[in-house]
Design a protein around this motif. Sequence first.
Motif, PDB file in Angstrom:
ATOM      1  N   ALA A 176       0.646  -1.254  -0.086  1.00  0.00           N
ATOM      2  CA  ALA A 176       0.055   0.148  -0.032  1.00  0.00           C
ATOM      3  C   ALA A 176       0.848   1.415   0.026  1.00  0.00           C
ATOM      4  CB  ALA A 176      -0.806   0.004   1.285  1.00  0.00           C
ATOM      5  N   PRO A 177       1.771   1.429   0.879  1.00  0.00           N
ATOM      6  CA  PRO A 177       2.448   2.761   0.821  1.00  0.00           C
ATOM      7  C   PRO A 177       3.266   3.180  -0.344  1.00  0.00           C
ATOM      8  CG  PRO A 177       3.345   1.478   2.579  1.00  0.00           C
ATOM      9  CD  PRO A 177       2.445   0.472   1.946  1.00  0.00           C
ATOM     10  N   GLU A 178       3.620   2.286  -1.362  1.00  0.00           N
ATOM     11  CA  GLU A 178       4.390   2.647  -2.523  1.00  0.00           C
ATOM     12  C   GLU A 178       3.228   3.043  -3.661  1.00  0.00           C
ATOM     13  OE1 GLU A 178       7.117  -0.176  -3.451  1.00  0.00           O
ATOM     14  OE2 GLU A 178       8.863   0.757  -2.459  1.00  0.00           O
ATOM     15  N   LEU A 179       2.147   1.907  -3.410  1.00  0.00           N
ATOM     16  CA  LEU A 179       1.140   2.379  -4.368  1.00  0.00           C
ATOM     17  C   LEU A 179       0.276   3.705  -4.172  1.00  0.00           C
ATOM     18  CD1 LEU A 179      -0.246  -1.224  -4.833  1.00  0.00           C
ATOM     19  CD2 LEU A 179       0.935   0.049  -6.781  1.00  0.00           C
ATOM     20  N   ASN A 180       0.003   3.922  -2.922  1.00  0.00           N
ATOM     21  CA  ASN A 180      -0.375   5.302  -2.832  1.00  0.00           C
ATOM     22  C   ASN A 180       0.405   6.383  -3.334  1.00  0.00           C
ATOM     23  OD1 ASN A 180      -2.811   5.264  -0.975  1.00  0.00           O
ATOM     24  ND2 ASN A 180      -1.660   3.876   0.526  1.00  0.00           N
ATOM     25  N   GLN A 181       1.536   6.396  -3.449  1.00  0.00           N
ATOM     26  CA  GLN A 181       2.377   7.218  -4.048  1.00  0.00           C
ATOM     27  C   GLN A 181       2.240   7.357  -5.463  1.00  0.00           C
ATOM     28  OE1 GLN A 181       6.697   6.607  -3.412  1.00  0.00           O
ATOM     29  NE2 GLN A 181       6.334   6.124  -1.351  1.00  0.00           N
ATOM     30  N   VAL A 182       1.771   5.904  -6.050  1.00  0.00           N
ATOM     31  CA  VAL A 182       1.243   5.873  -7.349  1.00  0.00           C
ATOM     32  C   VAL A 182       0.070   6.677  -7.615  1.00  0.00           C
ATOM     33  CG1 VAL A 182       0.633   4.525  -9.343  1.00  0.00           C
ATOM     34  CG2 VAL A 182       2.366   3.846  -7.785  1.00  0.00           C
ATOM     35  N   MET A 183      -0.818   6.560  -6.813  1.00  0.00           N
ATOM     36  CA  MET A 183      -2.240   7.361  -6.993  1.00  0.00           C
ATOM     37  C   MET A 183      -1.979   8.746  -6.810  1.00  0.00           C
ATOM     38  SD  MET A 183      -3.285   4.784  -8.095  1.00  0.00           S
ATOM     39  CE  MET A 183      -4.660   5.270  -8.823  1.00  0.00           C
ATOM     40  N   ARG A 184      -1.221   9.083  -5.908  1.00  0.00           N
ATOM     41  CA  ARG A 184      -0.964  10.616  -5.682  1.00  0.00           C
ATOM     42  C   ARG A 184      -0.262  11.247  -6.762  1.00  0.00           C
ATOM     43  NH1 ARG A 184      -3.164   9.494  -1.411  1.00  0.00           N
ATOM     44  NH2 ARG A 184      -2.490   9.918   0.670  1.00  0.00           N
ATOM     45  N   GLU A 185       0.775  10.638  -7.325  1.00  0.00           N
ATOM     46  CA  GLU A 185       1.019  10.929  -8.680  1.00  0.00           C
ATOM     47  C   GLU A 185       0.253  11.213  -9.873  1.00  0.00           C
ATOM     48  OE1 GLU A 185       3.590  12.501 -11.670  1.00  0.00           O
ATOM     49  OE2 GLU A 185       3.988  12.310  -9.344  1.00  0.00           O
ATOM     50  N   SER A 186      -0.953  10.426  -9.946  1.00  0.00           N
ATOM     51  CA  SER A 186      -2.010  10.388 -11.034  1.00  0.00           C
ATOM     52  C   SER A 186      -2.878  11.663 -10.749  1.00  0.00           C
ATOM     53  CB  SER A 186      -2.781   9.210 -10.693  1.00  0.00           C
ATOM     54  OG  SER A 186      -3.619   8.982  -9.711  1.00  0.00           O
ATOM     55  N   ARG A 187      -2.730  12.505  -9.423  1.00  0.00           N
ATOM     56  CA  ARG A 187      -3.533  13.461  -9.318  1.00  0.00           C
ATOM     57  C   ARG A 187      -2.754  14.741  -8.881  1.00  0.00           C
ATOM     58  NH1 ARG A 187      -8.184  12.666 -11.261  1.00  0.00           N
ATOM     59  NH2 ARG A 187      -8.904  14.433  -9.798  1.00  0.00           N
ATOM     60  N   ARG A 188      -1.480  14.532  -9.139  1.00  0.00           N
ATOM     61  CA  ARG A 188      -0.693  15.765  -8.754  1.00  0.00           C
ATOM     62  C   ARG A 188      -0.834  16.747  -9.464  1.00  0.00           C
ATOM     63  NH1 ARG A 188       4.476  17.260 -10.040  1.00  0.00           N
ATOM     64  NH2 ARG A 188       4.595  15.430 -11.417  1.00  0.00           N
ATOM     65  N   LEU A 189      -1.235  16.750 -10.872  1.00  0.00           N
ATOM     66  CA  LEU A 189      -0.985  17.930 -11.640  1.00  0.00           C
ATOM     67  C   LEU A 189      -2.509  18.584 -11.767  1.00  0.00           C
ATOM     68  CD1 LEU A 189       1.486  17.211 -14.506  1.00  0.00           C
ATOM     69  CD2 LEU A 189       2.070  18.416 -12.607  1.00  0.00           C
ATOM     70  N   TYR A 190      -3.539  17.925 -11.190  1.00  0.00           N
ATOM     71  CA  TYR A 190      -4.794  18.506 -11.430  1.00  0.00           C
ATOM     72  C   TYR A 190      -4.957  19.700 -10.505  1.00  0.00           C
ATOM     73  CZ  TYR A 190      -6.630  14.815 -14.346  1.00  0.00           C
ATOM     74  OH  TYR A 190      -6.697  13.843 -15.246  1.00  0.00           O
ATOM     75  N   LYS A 191      -5.870  20.581 -10.758  1.00  0.00           N
ATOM     76  CA  LYS A 191      -5.736  21.641  -9.868  1.00  0.00           C
ATOM     77  C   LYS A 191      -6.668  21.627  -8.824  1.00  0.00           C
ATOM     78  CE  LYS A 191      -5.047  25.234 -13.199  1.00  0.00           C
ATOM     79  NZ  LYS A 191      -5.405  26.786 -13.690  1.00  0.00           N
ATOM     80  N   ASP A 192      -6.578  22.052  -7.648  1.00  0.00           N
ATOM     81  CA  ASP A 192      -7.203  22.015  -6.383  1.00  0.00           C
ATOM     82  C   ASP A 192      -8.732  22.618  -6.578  1.00  0.00           C
ATOM     83  OD1 ASP A 192      -5.379  20.751  -5.305  1.00  0.00           O
ATOM     84  OD2 ASP A 192      -4.274  22.516  -4.593  1.00  0.00           O
TER      85      ASP A 192
END
Length: 594
Positions: free
Chosen positions: A578-594
């Motif tokens: 889970a910890p590393e895969l959570n990083q993966v999913m964070r990366e998939s949203r990182r460039l989206y605007k808040d």
Amino acid sequence: MVERQKQMSRDKISRLVNWGHWFAFFNGILAMGIGARYLDTIGYPDTITGWGYLAISTISHFSFLAFMVYLILLFPISTLLPYSKILRGYAAVIATGSLCILLYDTVVYEDYGMHLSPFAFDLAWAELGTLLHGSSYIATPIAILAIELTAANFLWKRIDRIQKKHWGPKVVVFVGLCFVSSHLIHIWADAKDITQITRFDDTYPLSYPATARTFIARHGLDGEKEKHQPTELVTLHYPSSPLQCHADSKQNVLLITIDSLRYDMVTPDTMPFLSEYARQNQLFTKHLSGGNQFSSGMFSLLYGLQGSYQDAVDFSVTSPLLTHTFKQAGYHMGLFISQSDMKEVTPDAMMLDFSPTVADDSDSNARADIQLTKAFEQWRHGQQGPWFALLDLKSPENYDTPIGFLGVETIKAPDAMKPAERVLFNQYRQSLHFIDKLLAQALEKLPKNTLVVITGIKGKVFTSNSSDARQDLSPANVHVPLIIHWPDGKPANIQYRTTHAGLVPTLMTQVLGCTNPAKDYSAGRQLLQPDEQKWNYVGDNKVFAIYQPNEITVINRHGQYYIYDVDYQQQLPKKLSAPELNQVMRESRRLYKD
């Protein structure tokens, strides 16, 4: 007397059913309110058309979900236990649980960009405390339950009065029209590629809008599709900070991409020229494509992002920063590509900065590749300033060679292959040998100040079943060679893992003189130094794999996941890391605007 009792029982059940319909409709309205949280994540429409579609789609979708919950979980109880007090309490609990699940899904969607599934649930469970802030996870269900009990009793006391007003048929007709209209509008938008409508396809859970793509493809109408793109899109920070670039040297750049080039096939007996060329330059031995299809592989190569961003609406009008920056620096941009690959380019703006030369490959990929290689030679001879060229060759994808081509001798295929695969194996080698000769021709007498990058868009699995190939995320389908010739560079054999996404920051810093951190515009890191990141994303946003040092996790479009060993030979009986895969999913949203 018996008939009277039966009639009273039927009347009681009928009253409970009527009440259940209105209770379901009320919960559909509550679900719409909770569903608005999805729009905070993906962004609101910019046009009246978008708002109109979103309104009728929201009404029909959440009304349908609420009715399905009623039909499956409440209607049977209405007939089996026709007691209003029991039913009202039970319905309130079921409705509360359903809305809490929907609310939790909005939290997961905001954090990971995906709806609840076995994969998403395991990820979210590992960070449950972070996702559920404060004491709201206790207070919210209690508040919802109070609302549900109040509404259940309110509707029960007034159900007869409501029935006398005959509102039911009108509501059914209205919701039904919204349901039919939303699907018809989506079919039209899908055919016309109107992104202000199709961008909401995956926004709501369990949403499967009708599409026109199958009909269009079957009738050969792709060429008739119009492009209706919004003039301003604001869903991404791309780049997240303004670029600071200054290109001191004006090196030419030649990027040669080969569709379906496996790393293990760059050998002296199959590709003698490329094998020797790799030995004399930088060879990246553990390089992964960004996907197992042309579109996802090329997207990761030119945008430098993982495939989860491929369907972002901004990229329908936003070209890659790599090519855009080269063009701004005064480079002449040439694209040499086959017609079939040009049709597969996704997103639409990927090749926007190039002046394209497109070869008809309807009869032969090999003939088109020959034409494209010659066209590139003529084009580069006519350039007066620095240039960036992308030469895309496709013959290996379809095992194609020119008529009369004398290839290499047939060799014994690996023992693990099936008989049909062995035939394809040797035909594939012939195609690669043909490509090897084209590479020798294309690289002959290049200007000395030319930086050359040669790589595979994706690998190759030996199957005639295109569906199997699209689902296959094994190393055979994504492990590709990467060879870089730097002017005045030295040979090197790079042993650490790299990916397509690393090419963008490498060229941006080494050629264009950009000083921004790579994370401002890319998911990759420079190829010239090892990456501390222990995972790599391969695929698009529907089917993808996470490559880690000791395992490969494959996630399908239904959110199911399978963990394999590094050789992709056997499935491992273990849970997600889970910890590393959570990083993966964070990366998939990182460039989206808040």
